[in-house]
Design a protein around this motif. Sequence first.
Motif, PDB file in Angstrom:
ATOM      1  N   GLU A  34      41.607  34.561  38.233  1.00 26.16           N
ATOM      2  CA  GLU A  34      39.676  34.446  38.038  1.00 26.16           C
ATOM      3  C   GLU A  34      39.505  33.132  38.194  1.00 26.16           C
ATOM      4  OE1 GLU A  34      37.588  36.800  37.681  1.00 26.16           O
ATOM      5  OE2 GLU A  34      39.298  38.409  37.841  1.00 26.16           O
ATOM      6  N   GLN A  35      40.333  32.054  37.698  1.00 28.78           N
ATOM      7  CA  GLN A  35      39.886  30.662  37.750  1.00 28.78           C
ATOM      8  C   GLN A  35      39.919  30.355  39.140  1.00 28.78           C
ATOM      9  OE1 GLN A  35      42.700  28.371  35.082  1.00 28.78           O
ATOM     10  NE2 GLN A  35      41.032  28.823  33.416  1.00 28.78           N
ATOM     11  N   SER A  36      41.019  30.458  39.902  1.00 26.65           N
ATOM     12  CA  SER A  36      40.949  30.135  41.363  1.00 26.65           C
ATOM     13  C   SER A  36      39.880  30.852  42.157  1.00 26.65           C
ATOM     14  CB  SER A  36      42.365  30.217  41.798  1.00 26.65           C
ATOM     15  OG  SER A  36      42.547  31.578  41.727  1.00 26.65           O
ATOM     16  N   LEU A  37      39.562  32.276  41.799  1.00 27.38           N
ATOM     17  CA  LEU A  37      38.629  32.773  42.662  1.00 27.38           C
ATOM     18  C   LEU A  37      37.290  32.529  42.456  1.00 27.38           C
ATOM     19  CD1 LEU A  37      40.201  36.372  42.443  1.00 27.38           C
ATOM     20  CD2 LEU A  37      40.308  34.799  44.351  1.00 27.38           C
ATOM     21  N   GLU A  38      37.002  32.008  41.201  1.00 25.22           N
ATOM     22  CA  GLU A  38      35.491  31.659  40.986  1.00 25.22           C
ATOM     23  C   GLU A  38      35.056  30.264  41.843  1.00 25.22           C
ATOM     24  OE1 GLU A  38      35.447  31.277  36.740  1.00 25.22           O
ATOM     25  OE2 GLU A  38      35.658  33.449  36.303  1.00 25.22           O
ATOM     26  N   THR A  39      35.970  29.605  42.325  1.00 24.90           N
ATOM     27  CA  THR A  39      35.619  28.389  42.775  1.00 24.90           C
ATOM     28  C   THR A  39      35.249  28.638  44.530  1.00 24.90           C
ATOM     29  OG1 THR A  39      37.731  27.607  42.969  1.00 24.90           O
ATOM     30  CG2 THR A  39      36.603  26.856  41.094  1.00 24.90           C
ATOM     31  N   ARG A  40      35.609  29.351  45.055  1.00 24.28           N
ATOM     32  CA  ARG A  40      35.702  29.803  46.515  1.00 24.28           C
ATOM     33  C   ARG A  40      34.126  30.430  46.749  1.00 24.28           C
ATOM     34  NH1 ARG A  40      41.390  32.470  46.660  1.00 24.28           N
ATOM     35  NH2 ARG A  40      42.474  30.923  46.057  1.00 24.28           N
ATOM     36  N   GLU A  41      33.965  30.150  47.873  1.00 24.97           N
ATOM     37  CA  GLU A  41      32.611  30.571  48.551  1.00 24.97           C
ATOM     38  C   GLU A  41      32.632  32.214  48.872  1.00 24.97           C
ATOM     39  OE1 GLU A  41      29.740  29.179  49.221  1.00 24.97           O
ATOM     40  OE2 GLU A  41      30.614  27.410  47.889  1.00 24.97           O
ATOM     41  N   PRO A  42      31.602  32.846  48.901  1.00 26.57           N
ATOM     42  CA  PRO A  42      31.695  34.213  49.203  1.00 26.57           C
ATOM     43  C   PRO A  42      32.556  34.928  50.352  1.00 26.57           C
ATOM     44  CG  PRO A  42      29.727  33.636  48.067  1.00 26.57           C
ATOM     45  CD  PRO A  42      30.395  32.467  48.439  1.00 26.57           C
ATOM     46  N   GLU A  43      31.946  34.112  51.457  1.00 32.95           N
ATOM     47  CA  GLU A  43      32.626  34.571  52.835  1.00 32.95           C
ATOM     48  C   GLU A  43      33.883  34.024  53.186  1.00 32.95           C
ATOM     49  OE1 GLU A  43      31.026  36.528  54.710  1.00 32.95           O
ATOM     50  OE2 GLU A  43      29.800  36.681  53.119  1.00 32.95           O
ATOM     51  N   THR A  44      34.516  33.551  52.233  1.00 30.93           N
ATOM     52  CA  THR A  44      35.951  32.792  52.153  1.00 30.93           C
ATOM     53  C   THR A  44      36.886  33.912  52.573  1.00 30.93           C
ATOM     54  OG1 THR A  44      35.780  30.827  50.940  1.00 30.93           O
ATOM     55  CG2 THR A  44      37.620  31.430  51.397  1.00 30.93           C
ATOM     56  N   PRO A  45      37.845  33.844  53.822  1.00 30.32           N
ATOM     57  CA  PRO A  45      38.663  34.918  54.280  1.00 30.32           C
ATOM     58  C   PRO A  45      39.925  34.768  53.475  1.00 30.32           C
ATOM     59  CG  PRO A  45      38.241  33.563  55.897  1.00 30.32           C
ATOM     60  CD  PRO A  45      37.294  33.112  54.928  1.00 30.32           C
ATOM     61  N   LEU A  46      40.409  35.845  52.763  1.00 29.67           N
ATOM     62  CA  LEU A  46      41.729  36.012  52.324  1.00 29.67           C
ATOM     63  C   LEU A  46      42.647  36.545  53.389  1.00 29.67           C
ATOM     64  CD1 LEU A  46      40.977  36.874  48.948  1.00 29.67           C
ATOM     65  CD2 LEU A  46      41.454  34.599  49.669  1.00 29.67           C
ATOM     66  N   CYS A  47      43.804  35.899  53.872  1.00 25.80           N
ATOM     67  CA  CYS A  47      44.395  36.214  54.877  1.00 25.80           C
ATOM     68  C   CYS A  47      46.052  36.731  54.275  1.00 25.80           C
ATOM     69  CB  CYS A  47      44.781  35.307  55.856  1.00 25.80           C
ATOM     70  SG  CYS A  47      43.199  34.622  56.461  1.00 25.80           S
ATOM     71  N   CYS A  48      46.827  37.476  55.193  1.00 25.37           N
ATOM     72  CA  CYS A  48      47.960  37.776  54.900  1.00 25.37           C
ATOM     73  C   CYS A  48      48.959  36.686  54.933  1.00 25.37           C
ATOM     74  CB  CYS A  48      48.699  38.685  55.991  1.00 25.37           C
ATOM     75  SG  CYS A  48      50.183  39.307  55.842  1.00 25.37           S
ATOM     76  N   ALA A  49      49.629  36.473  53.828  1.00 21.45           N
ATOM     77  CA  ALA A  49      50.425  35.048  53.768  1.00 21.45           C
ATOM     78  C   ALA A  49      51.753  35.138  54.636  1.00 21.45           C
ATOM     79  CB  ALA A  49      51.204  35.111  52.140  1.00 21.45           C
ATOM     80  N   ARG A  50      51.942  36.335  55.331  1.00 21.59           N
ATOM     81  CA  ARG A  50      53.120  36.233  56.279  1.00 21.59           C
ATOM     82  C   ARG A  50      52.844  35.975  57.632  1.00 21.59           C
ATOM     83  NH1 ARG A  50      57.029  41.428  58.042  1.00 21.59           N
ATOM     84  NH2 ARG A  50      58.480  40.123  59.103  1.00 21.59           N
ATOM     85  N   CYS A  51      51.515  36.465  58.162  1.00 21.99           N
ATOM     86  CA  CYS A  51      51.123  36.196  59.294  1.00 21.99           C
ATOM     87  C   CYS A  51      49.758  35.800  59.637  1.00 21.99           C
ATOM     88  CB  CYS A  51      51.153  37.729  60.116  1.00 21.99           C
ATOM     89  SG  CYS A  51      49.870  38.765  59.832  1.00 21.99           S
ATOM     90  N   GLY A  52      48.971  35.423  58.712  1.00 22.41           N
ATOM     91  CA  GLY A  52      47.821  35.040  58.819  1.00 22.41           C
ATOM     92  C   GLY A  52      46.361  35.622  59.242  1.00 22.41           C
ATOM     93  N   HIS A  53      46.910  37.154  59.223  1.00 19.93           N
ATOM     94  CA  HIS A  53      45.589  38.002  59.691  1.00 19.93           C
ATOM     95  C   HIS A  53      44.780  38.212  58.650  1.00 19.93           C
ATOM     96  CE1 HIS A  53      43.770  41.586  61.587  1.00 19.93           C
ATOM     97  NE2 HIS A  53      44.135  42.055  60.629  1.00 19.93           N
ATOM     98  N   PRO A  54      43.405  37.990  59.017  1.00 14.74           N
ATOM     99  CA  PRO A  54      42.361  38.330  57.806  1.00 14.74           C
ATOM    100  C   PRO A  54      42.310  39.757  57.177  1.00 14.74           C
ATOM    101  CG  PRO A  54      41.450  37.289  59.656  1.00 14.74           C
ATOM    102  CD  PRO A  54      42.874  37.644  60.082  1.00 14.74           C
ATOM    103  N   VAL A  55      42.490  39.732  55.727  1.00 12.87           N
ATOM    104  CA  VAL A  55      42.616  40.875  55.291  1.00 12.87           C
ATOM    105  C   VAL A  55      41.236  41.462  54.587  1.00 12.87           C
ATOM    106  CG1 VAL A  55      43.974  42.115  53.271  1.00 12.87           C
ATOM    107  CG2 VAL A  55      45.178  40.704  54.937  1.00 12.87           C
ATOM    108  N   THR A  56      40.645  40.680  53.881  1.00 19.09           N
ATOM    109  CA  THR A  56      39.523  40.686  53.209  1.00 19.09           C
ATOM    110  C   THR A  56      38.670  39.244  52.891  1.00 19.09           C
ATOM    111  OG1 THR A  56      38.580  41.699  50.904  1.00 19.09           O
ATOM    112  CG2 THR A  56      40.521  40.432  50.720  1.00 19.09           C
ATOM    113  N   ARG A  57      37.727  39.373  52.247  1.00 19.31           N
ATOM    114  CA  ARG A  57      36.970  38.193  51.598  1.00 19.31           C
ATOM    115  C   ARG A  57      36.421  38.234  50.199  1.00 19.31           C
ATOM    116  NH1 ARG A  57      35.099  35.679  56.250  1.00 19.31           N
ATOM    117  NH2 ARG A  57      35.027  36.750  58.265  1.00 19.31           N
ATOM    118  N   GLU A  58      36.147  36.913  49.945  1.00 22.49           N
ATOM    119  CA  GLU A  58      36.031  36.646  48.505  1.00 22.49           C
ATOM    120  C   GLU A  58      34.825  37.708  48.010  1.00 22.49           C
ATOM    121  OE1 GLU A  58      37.362  35.154  46.056  1.00 22.49           O
ATOM    122  OE2 GLU A  58      38.995  34.208  47.356  1.00 22.49           O
TER     123      GLU A  58
END
Length: 143
Positions: A34-58
């Motif tokens: 919760e703490q780490s997510l609250e500081t990110r911008e809404p459009e920040t993509p979250l990617c697969c840690a293995r291959c870097g493919h965009p998975v979702t957004r904040e």
Amino acid sequence: MQAASHGAEWHPGGEYRLKGSASGAPQTPEAEAEQSLETREPETPLCCARCGHPVTRERHRIAVSGRHAHTRVNPFGIVFHFGCFALAEGCTADGPPTAEETWFPGFLWQVAHCSACHTHLGWCFRGDGAFFGLLLDRLTLPS
């Protein structure tokens, strides 16, 4: 039981806590997420840690059963820490939906994989609505 890769430990009563925090007191994985997510911008993509493919957004982060992050144990005793997201366009849900051993009563689940490399990223839950439970240690910011 210790989960060395996360510096976490299992405590009596089923509590899963991180060892050490800024205040010196252990923090739950949910509180740290919760703490780490609250500081990110809404459009920040979250990617697969293995291959870097965009998975979702904040901005797709949601609360289910009162919170975003959850820690659950499967029937084999494996502990999973995941966050809930309304959408995960970079995931593919596989297999028939099942209610067996569901962590959210009233929801069927399917395994969710990265659409690019097929790494297991979590689960897609469907019931009165739908959401993804994505393993937080398998998501990363774009490099």
